[in-house]
Design a protein around this motif. Structure first.
Motif, PDB file in Angstrom:
ATOM      1  N   ASN A  34      -1.398  14.795  -1.050  1.00  0.00           N
ATOM      2  CA  ASN A  34      -0.336  14.098  -0.320  1.00  0.00           C
ATOM      3  C   ASN A  34      -0.773  13.774   1.101  1.00  0.00           C
ATOM      4  OD1 ASN A  34       1.880  13.669  -2.095  1.00  0.00           O
ATOM      5  ND2 ASN A  34       2.319  15.863  -2.070  1.00  0.00           N
ATOM      6  N   GLN A  35      -1.395  14.709   1.750  1.00  0.00           N
ATOM      7  CA  GLN A  35      -1.884  14.488   3.118  1.00  0.00           C
ATOM      8  C   GLN A  35      -3.012  13.455   3.123  1.00  0.00           C
ATOM      9  OE1 GLN A  35      -3.022  18.319   4.648  1.00  0.00           O
ATOM     10  NE2 GLN A  35      -0.953  19.181   4.469  1.00  0.00           N
ATOM     11  N   LEU A  36      -3.897  13.538   2.125  1.00  0.00           N
ATOM     12  CA  LEU A  36      -5.031  12.609   2.069  1.00  0.00           C
ATOM     13  C   LEU A  36      -4.551  11.172   1.876  1.00  0.00           C
ATOM     14  CD1 LEU A  36      -8.169  12.509   1.986  1.00  0.00           C
ATOM     15  CD2 LEU A  36      -7.991  12.608  -0.509  1.00  0.00           C
ATOM     16  N   VAL A  37      -3.585  10.975   0.993  1.00  0.00           N
ATOM     17  CA  VAL A  37      -3.062   9.630   0.743  1.00  0.00           C
ATOM     18  C   VAL A  37      -2.388   9.082   1.999  1.00  0.00           C
ATOM     19  CG1 VAL A  37      -1.373   8.318  -0.589  1.00  0.00           C
ATOM     20  CG2 VAL A  37      -2.835   9.980  -1.741  1.00  0.00           C
ATOM     21  N   SER A  38      -1.651   9.937   2.691  1.00  0.00           N
ATOM     22  CA  SER A  38      -0.987   9.488   3.922  1.00  0.00           C
ATOM     23  C   SER A  38      -1.998   9.065   4.980  1.00  0.00           C
ATOM     24  CB  SER A  38      -0.100  10.617   4.467  1.00  0.00           C
ATOM     25  OG  SER A  38       0.897  10.967   3.514  1.00  0.00           O
ATOM     26  N   ASN A  39      -3.169   9.693   5.012  1.00  0.00           N
ATOM     27  CA  ASN A  39      -4.175   9.386   6.028  1.00  0.00           C
ATOM     28  C   ASN A  39      -5.068   8.201   5.659  1.00  0.00           C
ATOM     29  OD1 ASN A  39      -3.274  11.532   7.597  1.00  0.00           O
ATOM     30  ND2 ASN A  39      -4.712  12.983   6.649  1.00  0.00           N
ATOM     31  N   TYR A  40      -5.314   7.985   4.349  1.00  0.00           N
ATOM     32  CA  TYR A  40      -6.301   6.994   3.932  1.00  0.00           C
ATOM     33  C   TYR A  40      -5.695   5.717   3.344  1.00  0.00           C
ATOM     34  CZ  TYR A  40     -10.449   9.944   4.528  1.00  0.00           C
ATOM     35  OH  TYR A  40     -11.465  10.692   5.065  1.00  0.00           O
ATOM     36  N   ALA A  41      -4.507   5.763   2.796  1.00  0.00           N
ATOM     37  CA  ALA A  41      -3.975   4.626   2.037  1.00  0.00           C
ATOM     38  C   ALA A  41      -3.518   3.490   2.945  1.00  0.00           C
ATOM     39  CB  ALA A  41      -2.814   5.082   1.163  1.00  0.00           C
ATOM     40  N   LEU A  42      -3.909   2.258   2.565  1.00  0.00           N
ATOM     41  CA  LEU A  42      -3.343   1.074   3.198  1.00  0.00           C
ATOM     42  C   LEU A  42      -1.920   0.847   2.688  1.00  0.00           C
ATOM     43  CD1 LEU A  42      -6.394  -1.359   2.930  1.00  0.00           C
ATOM     44  CD2 LEU A  42      -5.552  -0.231   4.996  1.00  0.00           C
ATOM     45  N   HIS A  43      -1.769   1.062   1.387  1.00  0.00           N
ATOM     46  CA  HIS A  43      -0.446   0.928   0.769  1.00  0.00           C
ATOM     47  C   HIS A  43      -0.399   1.865  -0.435  1.00  0.00           C
ATOM     48  CE1 HIS A  43       3.290  -0.853  -0.611  1.00  0.00           C
ATOM     49  NE2 HIS A  43       2.749  -0.980  -1.810  1.00  0.00           N
ATOM     50  N   THR A  44       0.673   2.606  -0.585  1.00  0.00           N
ATOM     51  CA  THR A  44       0.822   3.549  -1.704  1.00  0.00           C
ATOM     52  C   THR A  44       1.689   2.921  -2.781  1.00  0.00           C
ATOM     53  OG1 THR A  44       0.641   5.429  -0.180  1.00  0.00           O
ATOM     54  CG2 THR A  44       1.539   5.860  -2.369  1.00  0.00           C
ATOM     55  N   ASP A  45       1.114   2.755  -3.986  1.00  0.00           N
ATOM     56  CA  ASP A  45       1.843   2.179  -5.113  1.00  0.00           C
ATOM     57  C   ASP A  45       2.554   3.231  -5.945  1.00  0.00           C
ATOM     58  OD1 ASP A  45       0.859  -0.167  -4.230  1.00  0.00           O
ATOM     59  OD2 ASP A  45      -0.396  -0.616  -5.963  1.00  0.00           O
ATOM     60  N   LYS A  46       1.948   4.406  -6.108  1.00  0.00           N
ATOM     61  CA  LYS A  46       2.546   5.439  -6.946  1.00  0.00           C
ATOM     62  C   LYS A  46       2.147   6.808  -6.426  1.00  0.00           C
ATOM     63  CE  LYS A  46       2.793   4.838 -11.383  1.00  0.00           C
ATOM     64  NZ  LYS A  46       4.267   4.917 -11.628  1.00  0.00           N
ATOM     65  N   ARG A  47       3.128   7.703  -6.427  1.00  0.00           N
ATOM     66  CA  ARG A  47       2.886   9.102  -6.071  1.00  0.00           C
ATOM     67  C   ARG A  47       3.789   9.930  -6.990  1.00  0.00           C
ATOM     68  NH1 ARG A  47       2.174  11.232  -0.044  1.00  0.00           N
ATOM     69  NH2 ARG A  47       2.138   8.982   0.225  1.00  0.00           N
ATOM     70  N   GLU A  48       3.229  10.369  -8.108  1.00  0.00           N
ATOM     71  CA  GLU A  48       4.009  11.069  -9.139  1.00  0.00           C
ATOM     72  C   GLU A  48       3.456  12.477  -9.332  1.00  0.00           C
ATOM     73  OE1 GLU A  48       5.147  10.613 -13.893  1.00  0.00           O
ATOM     74  OE2 GLU A  48       4.389   8.901 -12.759  1.00  0.00           O
ATOM     75  N   ILE A  49       4.311  13.470  -9.172  1.00  0.00           N
ATOM     76  CA  ILE A  49       3.913  14.871  -9.298  1.00  0.00           C
ATOM     77  C   ILE A  49       4.810  15.524 -10.343  1.00  0.00           C
ATOM     78  CG2 ILE A  49       3.695  17.096  -8.130  1.00  0.00           C
ATOM     79  CD1 ILE A  49       3.178  15.578  -5.544  1.00  0.00           C
ATOM     80  N   LYS A  50       4.205  16.017 -11.415  1.00  0.00           N
ATOM     81  CA  LYS A  50       4.933  16.725 -12.460  1.00  0.00           C
ATOM     82  C   LYS A  50       4.528  18.200 -12.438  1.00  0.00           C
ATOM     83  CE  LYS A  50       7.174  13.256 -14.404  1.00  0.00           C
ATOM     84  NZ  LYS A  50       6.837  12.741 -15.717  1.00  0.00           N
ATOM     85  N   GLY A  51       4.980  18.944 -13.434  1.00  0.00           N
ATOM     86  CA  GLY A  51       4.722  20.375 -13.445  1.00  0.00           C
ATOM     87  C   GLY A  51       3.255  20.737 -13.587  1.00  0.00           C
ATOM     88  N   ASN A  52       2.514  19.964 -14.382  1.00  0.00           N
ATOM     89  CA  ASN A  52       1.130  20.338 -14.649  1.00  0.00           C
ATOM     90  C   ASN A  52       0.123  19.247 -14.300  1.00  0.00           C
ATOM     91  OD1 ASN A  52       1.937  18.571 -16.612  1.00  0.00           O
ATOM     92  ND2 ASN A  52       1.033  19.687 -18.314  1.00  0.00           N
ATOM     93  N   TYR A  53       0.537  18.230 -13.549  1.00  0.00           N
ATOM     94  CA  TYR A  53      -0.417  17.203 -13.112  1.00  0.00           C
ATOM     95  C   TYR A  53       0.200  16.392 -11.970  1.00  0.00           C
ATOM     96  CZ  TYR A  53       2.228  13.550 -15.525  1.00  0.00           C
ATOM     97  OH  TYR A  53       3.195  12.677 -15.920  1.00  0.00           O
ATOM     98  N   GLY A  54      -0.643  15.600 -11.342  1.00  0.00           N
ATOM     99  CA  GLY A  54      -0.216  14.682 -10.298  1.00  0.00           C
ATOM    100  C   GLY A  54      -0.999  13.391 -10.384  1.00  0.00           C
ATOM    101  N   VAL A  55      -0.360  12.256 -10.119  1.00  0.00           N
ATOM    102  CA  VAL A  55      -1.002  10.942 -10.173  1.00  0.00           C
ATOM    103  C   VAL A  55      -0.716  10.206  -8.874  1.00  0.00           C
ATOM    104  CG1 VAL A  55      -1.035   8.685 -11.312  1.00  0.00           C
ATOM    105  CG2 VAL A  55      -0.905  10.765 -12.689  1.00  0.00           C
TER     106      VAL A  55
END
Length: 263
Positions: A34-55
């Motif tokens: 989450n921190q890495l995406v906030s620092n590096y992303a120009l634009h965030t299309d999807k941020r999905e976090i479930k119980g046993n994985y994250g995309v």
């Protein structure tokens, strides 16, 4: 995650790259992502976090790809990395697509001036509208040629290993079942043969031997019966039916009690 991966593969983008991270501590890795995406992303299309994985799906400046790869290596183990280039955009550029777009729009405006267009002109207008949409999409994609569309999936370290282990367990179970069925078939076969042998020793007839239930000679039963039937009627080779022969030219010897004929 398959639906997200399929959606990512269908996206129109000149440069795309995907990472799969295996993590010992999933929750800590997701927080750092989450921190890495906030620092590096120009634009965030999807941020999905479930119980046993994250995309995570986001765009990234081309020059920061190597730095992103190093940071991902600190968060978890990079299990796979796949980079793709949209081949439909390789042999074109913004100038070519802009010229094509202007040409299509001009042709369409000329056809719009016709009050009662023919069927061919109507089909041409539909074709031009489709070409205009494609050219506009390509122009949008070419404007992003200096960036990457990034897909990152974070999964527990043992998830892939568990899947491989499950497949191997299923294969081992199948082989064990096949071996058991083979041994069972052999035991049934020889057990049946032994049972018939024991029944024959105990005096049961019709089990084994010539003419028995399991004997190969039983197929001749009908023919044997037929031979016995015709033999009893005198039609066979072994018939002993007496035939009396009378010879007219030869004088027969009279039996006892009969008179000798006069000459």
């Amino acid at each position: 995650m398959r639906s997200q991966q399929s959606e990512f593969n269908k996206r129109n983008w000149l440069n795309k790259i995907s990472f799969e991270l295996n993590s010992e501590d999933l929750q800590a890795s997701l927080d750092r992502m989450n921190q890495l995406v906030s620092n590096y992303a120009l634009h965030t299309d999807k941020r999905e976090i479930k119980g046993n994985y994250g995309v995570f799906v986001f765009s990234l400046e081309k020059g920061r790809l190597n730095a992103l790869r190093r940071e991902l290596g600190k968060i978890g183990t990079i299990g796979s990395e796949v980079e793709a280039v949209d081949t439909s955009l390789v042999n074109t550029n913004a100038e070519i697509e802009t010229a094509n777009l202007l040409s299509y729009e001009k042709d369409l405006s000329e056809l719009d001036k016709i009050r009662v267009p023919s069927d061919a002109e109507l089909r041409r207008k539909e074709s031009l509208r489709a070409q205009i949409r494609r050219s506009q999409q390509k122009l949008d994609d070419l404007k992003r040629s200096d960036s990457y569309l990034v897909y990152v999936s974070v999964i527990p370290h043992g998830k892939r290993i568990s899947a491989i282990r499950s497949v191997s367990d299923i294969g081992a179970y199948f082989l064990k079942t096949l071996g058991f069925m083979f041994v069972a078939a052999i035991l049934v076969y020889y057990g049946t043969r032994l049972l018939m042998y024991l029944l024959a020793l105990m005096g049961f007839k019709g089990i084994t031997g010539k003419g028995g239930m399991f004997s190969p000679y039983q197929y001749g039963g009908y023919s044997s019966y037929q031979g016995r039937y015709y033999s009893s009627r005198g039609y066979g080779r072994s018939s002993k039916r007496r035939v009396k022969r009378i010879y007219k030219d030869k004088v027969t010897t009279p039996r006892e009690g009969e008179e000798k004929p006069e000459e």
